[in-house]
Motif scaffolding. Sequence first.
Motif, mmCIF file in Angstrom:
data_model
loop_
_atom_site.group_PDB
_atom_site.id
_atom_site.type_symbol
_atom_site.label_atom_id
_atom_site.label_comp_id
_atom_site.label_asym_id
_atom_site.label_seq_id
_atom_site.Cartn_x
_atom_site.Cartn_y
_atom_site.Cartn_z
ATOM 1 N N HIS A 214 -17.484 -28.850 41.012
ATOM 2 C CA HIS A 214 -16.865 -28.062 42.069
ATOM 3 C C HIS A 214 -17.607 -26.733 42.183
ATOM 4 C CE1 HIS A 214 -13.241 -25.709 43.859
ATOM 5 N NE2 HIS A 214 -13.883 -26.368 44.815
ATOM 6 N N ALA A 215 -17.700 -26.220 43.387
ATOM 7 C CA ALA A 215 -18.268 -24.898 43.640
ATOM 8 C C ALA A 215 -17.280 -24.104 44.472
ATOM 9 C CB ALA A 215 -19.603 -25.008 44.371
ATOM 10 N N ASP A 216 -17.030 -22.871 44.074
ATOM 11 C CA ASP A 216 -16.121 -22.019 44.838
ATOM 12 C C ASP A 216 -16.409 -20.557 44.522
ATOM 13 O OD1 ASP A 216 -13.991 -21.219 46.549
ATOM 14 O OD2 ASP A 216 -12.875 -23.025 46.019
ATOM 15 N N GLN A 217 -15.568 -19.708 45.070
ATOM 16 C CA GLN A 217 -15.849 -18.289 45.160
ATOM 17 C C GLN A 217 -15.614 -17.520 43.863
ATOM 18 O OE1 GLN A 217 -16.870 -17.804 48.293
ATOM 19 N NE2 GLN A 217 -17.616 -15.755 47.846
ATOM 20 N N VAL A 218 -16.497 -16.547 43.610
ATOM 21 C CA VAL A 218 -16.245 -15.538 42.585
ATOM 22 C C VAL A 218 -15.202 -14.568 43.119
ATOM 23 C CG1 VAL A 218 -17.248 -13.546 41.384
ATOM 24 C CG2 VAL A 218 -18.533 -15.698 41.535
ATOM 25 N N LEU A 219 -14.181 -14.282 42.294
ATOM 26 C CA LEU A 219 -13.165 -13.311 42.687
ATOM 27 C C LEU A 219 -13.532 -11.906 42.254
ATOM 28 C CD1 LEU A 219 -9.758 -15.120 42.029
ATOM 29 C CD2 LEU A 219 -10.953 -14.769 44.200
ATOM 30 N N ARG A 225 -17.418 -10.796 31.663
ATOM 31 C CA ARG A 225 -16.921 -12.086 32.140
ATOM 32 C C ARG A 225 -16.902 -12.135 33.656
ATOM 33 N NH1 ARG A 225 -11.427 -14.532 29.965
ATOM 34 N NH2 ARG A 225 -10.945 -12.447 29.155
ATOM 35 N N VAL A 226 -17.075 -13.356 34.197
ATOM 36 C CA VAL A 226 -16.975 -13.582 35.628
ATOM 37 C C VAL A 226 -15.733 -14.425 35.879
ATOM 38 C CG1 VAL A 226 -18.543 -15.582 35.476
ATOM 39 C CG2 VAL A 226 -18.139 -14.469 37.692
ATOM 40 N N PHE A 227 -14.970 -14.078 36.932
ATOM 41 C CA PHE A 227 -13.715 -14.739 37.254
ATOM 42 C C PHE A 227 -13.841 -15.411 38.618
ATOM 43 C CE2 PHE A 227 -12.931 -11.296 34.352
ATOM 44 C CZ PHE A 227 -11.972 -11.788 33.470
ATOM 45 N N TYR A 228 -13.371 -16.669 38.717
ATOM 46 C CA TYR A 228 -13.610 -17.462 39.915
ATOM 47 C C TYR A 228 -12.452 -18.421 40.151
ATOM 48 C CZ TYR A 228 -15.566 -19.774 35.801
ATOM 49 O OH TYR A 228 -15.759 -20.253 34.544
ATOM 50 N N VAL A 229 -12.429 -19.031 41.340
ATOM 51 C CA VAL A 229 -11.397 -20.012 41.670
ATOM 52 C C VAL A 229 -11.947 -21.439 41.646
ATOM 53 C CG1 VAL A 229 -9.964 -18.411 42.964
ATOM 54 C CG2 VAL A 229 -11.778 -19.659 44.159
ATOM 55 N N THR A 230 -13.131 -21.627 41.107
ATOM 56 C CA THR A 230 -13.693 -22.961 40.929
ATOM 57 C C THR A 230 -12.778 -23.767 40.012
ATOM 58 O OG1 THR A 230 -15.864 -21.886 41.045
ATOM 59 C CG2 THR A 230 -15.816 -24.201 40.383
ATOM 60 N N ASP A 231 -12.444 -24.998 40.425
ATOM 61 C CA ASP A 231 -11.498 -25.821 39.672
ATOM 62 C C ASP A 231 -12.111 -26.342 38.371
ATOM 63 O OD1 ASP A 231 -9.417 -25.587 41.498
ATOM 64 O OD2 ASP A 231 -10.052 -27.344 42.652
ATOM 65 N N HIS A 258 -18.587 -21.626 31.010
ATOM 66 C CA HIS A 258 -17.164 -21.733 31.328
ATOM 67 C C HIS A 258 -16.345 -21.876 30.049
ATOM 68 C CE1 HIS A 258 -13.375 -22.729 33.122
ATOM 69 N NE2 HIS A 258 -13.315 -23.807 32.361
ATOM 70 N N ALA A 259 -15.224 -21.121 29.976
ATOM 71 C CA ALA A 259 -14.431 -21.147 28.749
ATOM 72 C C ALA A 259 -12.932 -21.033 28.970
ATOM 73 C CB ALA A 259 -14.880 -20.028 27.806
ATOM 74 N N TYR A 260 -12.468 -20.486 30.117
ATOM 75 C CA TYR A 260 -11.044 -20.190 30.254
ATOM 76 C C TYR A 260 -10.481 -20.561 31.612
ATOM 77 C CZ TYR A 260 -11.729 -17.761 25.916
ATOM 78 O OH TYR A 260 -12.039 -17.503 24.613
ATOM 79 N N GLY A 261 -9.216 -21.013 31.571
ATOM 80 C CA GLY A 261 -8.432 -21.215 32.767
ATOM 81 C C GLY A 261 -7.637 -19.972 33.087
ATOM 82 N N ALA A 272 -5.149 -15.161 39.872
ATOM 83 C CA ALA A 272 -5.190 -16.492 39.273
ATOM 84 C C ALA A 272 -6.645 -16.945 39.303
ATOM 85 C CB ALA A 272 -4.301 -17.462 40.048
ATOM 86 N N ALA A 273 -7.272 -16.955 38.149
ATOM 87 C CA ALA A 273 -8.704 -17.246 38.113
ATOM 88 C C ALA A 273 -9.073 -17.917 36.807
ATOM 89 C CB ALA A 273 -9.509 -15.961 38.282
ATOM 90 N N ASN A 274 -10.071 -18.785 36.873
ATOM 91 C CA ASN A 274 -10.749 -19.302 35.698
ATOM 92 C C ASN A 274 -11.893 -18.335 35.375
ATOM 93 O OD1 ASN A 274 -9.067 -21.598 35.793
ATOM 94 N ND2 ASN A 274 -10.454 -22.592 37.242
#
Length: 296
Positions: A214-219, A225-231, A258-261, A272-274
């Motif tokens: 999945h690809a989606d936006q960085v919040l 750390r980088v936070f995003y809504v990628t599933d 990737h490490a966190y939901g 709400a971000a991974n």
Amino acid sequence: MMVKSISNASAAAVEMQLAPMTTTMTDGMHGTEKPPEDGSYHDMLAFGFGQPVVSSADGFRQRTVIGEDDRILVTQTKADPFRRICNLLIEGSLGTYVGTGTLVGPRTVLTAGHCVNHRATMGGWAKRIIVTPGQNGTERPFGQFASTNFIALDRWVDSQDPDYDISCIQLDEPIGEKVGTFSLATFPAAELENRKVNICGYPADKGGMHQWFHADQVLTVGPKRVFYVTDTFGGQSGAPVWVYRDDAPDVPIQIGVHAYGTGGTPSAMGIAANSAPLLIPEVMEQIKSWIAAAGE
């Protein structure tokens, strides 16, 4: 800083001037072994109940599909960059788990720190990890490689600091020379804001034996750390978080692990971000040293 080494065999401790510190565990035992062919991996929704089963190594905080599930099944894992993404079958003292890693050197697989060392789900260090590049169900086009040689950043091992949740698995075989390796880079926060990030791994809710993308936006982007809504979901910990440069749209560049939901996102942020620890300069230098050491 000095490298701190922990060994359960006769391997000698090695000291180098590096930052941040790392902790190494190795017993020098390597080999190959196929996991059972009689079914997919299963996600254990509550640790400590019933007989050990294969589950995600990352606990509840990594189990996050945000809104609709937009992940896409990857059917061509022999193609780039999916061939460089590895299924991890992680054997710990408290059970067996599934995770994800990426080849970043001929013998080096980059993954989350908690895929090799996690107090709650593994009781400390993993015992052994079976690495399968490009696994596609029961198809293992590039073979399998078992390792007990793991390295993690001290900030993870000593204090489970989520900003340093990064480690590597070192292999005897230079499989990265055959399947290729991910390029790594440190991006300034301003260059990551409003970008889309790509993530692909082996989620346990989909069976843990197939890649889902999945690809989606960085919040937002923090210092580390980088936070995003990628599933994502449990089992995708250690998956590459990559971007494409405007001047090189076909070259995937890994910028985080990737490490966190959503449960791993500080509540004070109000989102709400991974998330993923970034490959900040000091971590990049450490990864380079791991790759160099594995080549010896």
